[in-house]
Design a protein around this motif. Structure first.
Motif, PDB file in Angstrom:
ATOM      1  N   ASN A  55       4.467 -68.060  59.642  1.00  0.00           N
ATOM      2  CA  ASN A  55       5.456 -68.268  60.341  1.00  0.00           C
ATOM      3  C   ASN A  55       6.634 -68.982  59.386  1.00  0.00           C
ATOM      4  OD1 ASN A  55       5.046 -67.373  62.973  1.00  0.00           O
ATOM      5  ND2 ASN A  55       4.046 -69.121  63.706  1.00  0.00           N
ATOM      6  N   ILE A  58       8.240 -66.379  57.418  1.00  0.00           N
ATOM      7  CA  ILE A  58       9.241 -65.614  58.073  1.00  0.00           C
ATOM      8  C   ILE A  58      10.432 -66.542  58.007  1.00  0.00           C
ATOM      9  CG2 ILE A  58       9.858 -65.089  60.500  1.00  0.00           C
ATOM     10  CD1 ILE A  58       6.838 -64.315  60.867  1.00  0.00           C
ATOM     11  N   PHE A  59      10.373 -68.150  58.347  1.00  0.00           N
ATOM     12  CA  PHE A  59      11.510 -68.739  58.374  1.00  0.00           C
ATOM     13  C   PHE A  59      12.409 -68.680  56.914  1.00  0.00           C
ATOM     14  CE2 PHE A  59      10.003 -71.763  62.115  1.00  0.00           C
ATOM     15  CZ  PHE A  59      10.974 -71.085  62.930  1.00  0.00           C
ATOM     16  N   TRP A  66      11.602 -74.479  59.787  1.00  0.00           N
ATOM     17  CA  TRP A  66      11.101 -74.976  61.080  1.00  0.00           C
ATOM     18  C   TRP A  66      12.287 -76.154  61.639  1.00  0.00           C
ATOM     19  CZ3 TRP A  66      10.400 -80.042  62.428  1.00  0.00           C
ATOM     20  CH2 TRP A  66      10.147 -81.080  61.687  1.00  0.00           C
ATOM     21  N   ALA A  69      15.656 -74.465  62.856  1.00  0.00           N
ATOM     22  CA  ALA A  69      15.502 -72.995  63.211  1.00  0.00           C
ATOM     23  C   ALA A  69      16.679 -72.413  63.954  1.00  0.00           C
ATOM     24  CB  ALA A  69      14.400 -72.951  64.262  1.00  0.00           C
ATOM     25  N   TRP A  77      14.427 -60.743  64.749  1.00  0.00           N
ATOM     26  CA  TRP A  77      13.128 -60.026  64.474  1.00  0.00           C
ATOM     27  C   TRP A  77      13.210 -58.713  64.092  1.00  0.00           C
ATOM     28  CZ3 TRP A  77      15.023 -62.222  68.981  1.00  0.00           C
ATOM     29  CH2 TRP A  77      15.418 -61.388  70.116  1.00  0.00           C
ATOM     30  N   ARG A 109       6.382 -73.274  66.188  1.00  0.00           N
ATOM     31  CA  ARG A 109       7.318 -72.323  65.713  1.00  0.00           C
ATOM     32  C   ARG A 109       7.281 -71.097  66.613  1.00  0.00           C
ATOM     33  NH1 ARG A 109       4.624 -75.250  62.368  1.00  0.00           N
ATOM     34  NH2 ARG A 109       5.472 -76.315  60.710  1.00  0.00           N
ATOM     35  N   LEU A 113       9.786 -68.225  67.226  1.00  0.00           N
ATOM     36  CA  LEU A 113       9.398 -66.678  66.499  1.00  0.00           C
ATOM     37  C   LEU A 113       8.457 -65.711  67.315  1.00  0.00           C
ATOM     38  CD1 LEU A 113       8.352 -68.233  62.947  1.00  0.00           C
ATOM     39  CD2 LEU A 113      10.518 -67.245  63.838  1.00  0.00           C
ATOM     40  N   PHE A 116       8.489 -61.977  67.224  1.00  0.00           N
ATOM     41  CA  PHE A 116       8.025 -61.215  65.861  1.00  0.00           C
ATOM     42  C   PHE A 116       6.470 -60.957  66.380  1.00  0.00           C
ATOM     43  CE2 PHE A 116       5.208 -61.476  62.218  1.00  0.00           C
ATOM     44  CZ  PHE A 116       5.571 -60.638  61.373  1.00  0.00           C
TER      45      PHE A 116
END
Length: 311
Positions: A55, A58-59, A66, A69, A77, A109, A113, A116
């Motif tokens: 995660n 991904i951020f 985080w 965000a 996504w 998160r 998220l 995804f």
């Protein structure tokens, strides 16, 4: 055997670790590689480290963290840059959750998220259920500001975003709204309700692990206390108050009323409009480029041979 995936959604510092700790004692599979306790959470996070780490990646890939965000735009996504991460997500789930009983995932998160992860989780479970942890958001904000040193308004924005999207992304699956205060004050009844409502059959009966749960849970897990009247009337505090009240309706009524769902939609649209007014596509692109440059620089510093070869 029906394989149930339990997804716990909640803002940072909203009681998700306490809830997941109880599920752990009840025998719910949380994976093999767990996040270690820290000074900020000495009893543990009960959070899979590999999911947390992905995660974070991904951020970073999308030019966010985080703590900001809200820099993500709608439909993030679908970004082609996430293709490799999808394969990694599949591999993590396959390697971490190898049993046949219920398994659980918790990472704040995930409130943002989850889109995804949804395809991978759906492929690896027979049914998905959600537990939405509710704590007075202004207590969570105070705790977050104290632990992470971020500003109060930033923490309020994060809290509002996490609550709104946790509600939206969980809307079409069985779910249960759980009060952190009730979890601490009447643990047995709170857990009995959620397992009955969500049709979860944990490997261990509550009575069999009652002593371990009672040793784990105590009112001292809550350190911050705040009233809604302390919040102020400016944005985002005023929207956060309304969102909190809608969550309270769901806790008290056992589900969300159609009129409340409509208001959740209004609040989410309002949040999106405010976000996009201040964070334009040009700003997002600039921030993303800066994050990519920073990650590249850090990678070079961590690998002296790479730095030397490119010098």
């Amino acid at each position: 055997m029906v394989r149930t995936c339990i997804v716990v959604l909640g803002m940072h510092r909203s009681g998700t670790s306490a809830l997941m700790g109880i599920l752990h004692h009840l025998g719910v599979d949380l994976g093999k590689v767990m996040m270690a306790p820290t000074e900020g959470n000495p009893k543990g996070y009960f959070e899979n480290y590999r999911i947390y780490a992905l995660n974070e990646k991904i951020f970073h890939c999308l030019g966010a963290t985080w703590a900001d965000a809200f820099l993500l735009e709608d439909g993030w996504w679908k970004d082609s840059a996430l293709t490799g991460f999808r394969l990694e997500a599949d591999r993590i789930l396959d390697e971490e959750f190898t049993g046949e009983g219920p398994f659980g995932i918790k990472d704040p998160r995930m409130c943002v998220l989850y889109p995804f992860w949804r395809p991978s989780l759906e492929r690896r479970s027979d049914r998905l259920v959600f537990i939405l942890a509710l704590r007075n958001p202004f207590e969570a904000v105070r705790s977050l500001c104290r632990r992470e040193g971020i500003g109060e308004r930033q923490a309020q924005l994060l809290c509002l975003q996490h609550m709104l999207y946790a509600e939206f992304y969980s809307r079409h699956e069985p779910r249960h709204f759980l009060s952190f205060d009730r979890l601490l004050s009447d643990t047995f009844a709170a857990i009995e309700d959620l397992t009955r409502i969500l049709c979860i059959d944990p490997p261990h009966a509550y009575a069999a692990v009652k002593d371990q749960i009672e040793a784990f849970i105590d009112p001292g897990m809550k350190h911050q206390f705040a009233g809604v009247s302390d919040a102020g009337e400016d944005y985002p505090a005023n929207r956060l108050i309304e969102c909190y009240k809608l969550f309270q309706h769901a806790v008290e009524g056992g589900s969300t009323m159609p009129s409340d769902l409509g208001r959740f939609d209004d609040l989410r649209a309002d949040f999106t409009a405010v976000r996009d007014a201040f964070i334009t596509p040009e700003i997002r692109a600039h921030i993303r480029h800066g994050v990519e440059w920073t990650l590249c620089r850090d990678a070079k510093q961590a690998d002296p041979m790479l730095s030397h070869e490119e010098a």
